[in-house]
Motif scaffolding. Structure first.
Motif, mmCIF file in Angstrom:
data_model
loop_
_atom_site.group_PDB
_atom_site.id
_atom_site.type_symbol
_atom_site.label_atom_id
_atom_site.label_comp_id
_atom_site.label_asym_id
_atom_site.label_seq_id
_atom_site.Cartn_x
_atom_site.Cartn_y
_atom_site.Cartn_z
ATOM 1 N N GLY A 166 0.808 -1.222 0.000
ATOM 2 C CA GLY A 166 0.000 0.000 0.000
ATOM 3 C C GLY A 166 0.835 1.262 0.000
ATOM 4 O O GLY A 166 2.056 1.237 -0.183
ATOM 5 N N PHE A 186 -3.667 3.651 2.644
ATOM 6 C CA PHE A 186 -4.492 2.515 2.234
ATOM 7 C C PHE A 186 -3.567 1.373 1.850
ATOM 8 O O PHE A 186 -2.405 1.585 1.472
ATOM 9 N N PHE A 229 -7.807 0.723 5.348
ATOM 10 C CA PHE A 229 -7.273 2.070 5.530
ATOM 11 C C PHE A 229 -6.663 2.151 6.929
ATOM 12 O O PHE A 229 -7.367 2.389 7.907
ATOM 13 N N GLY A 264 -11.766 -1.494 6.727
ATOM 14 C CA GLY A 264 -11.912 -1.578 5.286
ATOM 15 C C GLY A 264 -12.947 -2.589 4.875
ATOM 16 O O GLY A 264 -13.870 -2.911 5.639
#
Length: 340
Positions: A166, A186, A229, A264
């Motif tokens: 990420g 993220f 996230f 998430g």
């Protein structure tokens, strides 16, 4: 003409000598090294020119070329090596100028490396409080019910793994201190589970349970893909560096601690089975289904490390499977890299 050529060569070479001692920079040790490199460049090119002239004189003595031709070759060689010096020293002087503009001497630190690492913090004049990083993490994965330990887990401890990829942003919280930073972003999580005892997941209505496969399995793997996230409060020392242009904070080769969590969505699941049947015919089955998994993912995570590398753990507070299935929670431990 021969004398003019040699004098011309020495004049061009000596043009650069005053520049060798002309720089006085804050980072004196680094600048002195670069000044020595300039002297080395001049010595190398002078030695190369000397060998070229000697070779030309040898050809002249052997009658291979005329005196006029020898003078022309010597003049061309002098111009060539003078240009070599000019170009090579220009590269070194550009680096010295860069050091002068952007780095003040800081004992005990490799300023060139740390300036490159924290170059992202510069934004014209002043300080840009946010930096960008690539997140990579990998390690061991498992799933446990309440009161269960890894020793009696239904999944292989060494064979079950996770991978995470990420982007994160790190923002300084306080105006005059970099001890606390907020790291957020993220990432895509890939959590794999390998059941023990030749078992695989079977979905029947609202229930998902492990059952023994009728044949010998070479591989049984269940994988969940999530988009999350993460948000962490990061603590740790850093070194403040003040320059003419700006102020920035270096966390290179520093201890750090991150505490936080993530939330998430579940992007999907797949189960992979590999076995042999019918006279050693190899079969690979891939099955995609929701397997009654929860769509919303959330949990706790933290890391403890030095520089870019950390020990990393994460724990899913949400059960993997929806009720009425047993509460089975994913847990991961591995290595995390926050790459500039």
């Amino acid at each position: 003409m021969k004398t003019i050529t040699i004098l011309f060569s020495l004049l061009l070479l000596n043009t650069f000598h005053p520049q060798v001692q002309a720089q006085t920079e804050p980072n004196q040790q680094k600048v002195e090294q670069l000044e020595q490199q300039k002297e080395k460049i001049i010595a190398e090119e002078k030695e190369a020119l000397k060998k070229t002239v000697e070779a030309i004189n040898k050809r002249l003595e052997d009658g291979e070329i005329t005196s006029a031709e020898a003078d022309r070759l010597k003049e061309e060689a002098a111009k060539k090596h003078a240009m070599n010096i000019e170009n090579r020293i220009a590269i070194v002087e550009n680096e010295i100028a860069w050091l002068s503009r952007n780095i003040e001497e800081e004992p005990g630190g490799d300023m060139k490396t740390e300036r490159r690492r924290d170059n992202r913090n510069y934004h014209g004049k002043g300080y840009r409080r946010t930096s960008t990083h690539l997140l990579l993490a990998a390690g061991f994965n498992n799933a446990l019910e309440e009161g269960q330990s890894l020793s009696d887990s239904d999944f292989k401890v060494g064979g079950s793994r996770f991978f995470e990829l990420g982007m994160t942003w790190r923002t300084r919280v306080f105006d005059n201190s970099n001890f606390m930073r907020l790291r957020y972003g993220f990432s895509f999580q890939f959590n794999g589970l390998k059941p023990t005892d030749n078992r695989y997941f079977v979905e029947e209505g609202d229930l998902t349970r492990l059952e023994t496969f009728p044949l010998d399995l070479d591989k049984s793997k269940f994988r969940m893909d999530n988009l999350v996230f993460p948000v962490h409060f990061e603590f740790g020392p850093s070194r403040r560096v003040d320059t003419e242009r700006s102020t920035w904070y270096s966390t290179s080769n520093k201890f750090k601690l991150g505490l936080g969590g993530f939330a998430g969505v579940n992007l999907g699941e797949r189960q992979k089975l590999k076995y042999e049947e019918n006279n050693d015919e190899k079969v690979l089955r891939k099955h995609k289904s929701d397997h009654n998994t929860n769509d919303f993912i959330y949990g706790l995570s933290g890391y403890l490390g030095w520089g870019d590398t950390s020990l990393y753990v994460k724990y899913d507070l949400n059960p993997i499977f929806k009720s009425p299935n047993p509460d089975l929670h994913n847990i991961s431990a591995g290595i995390r890299w926050d790459i500039d």
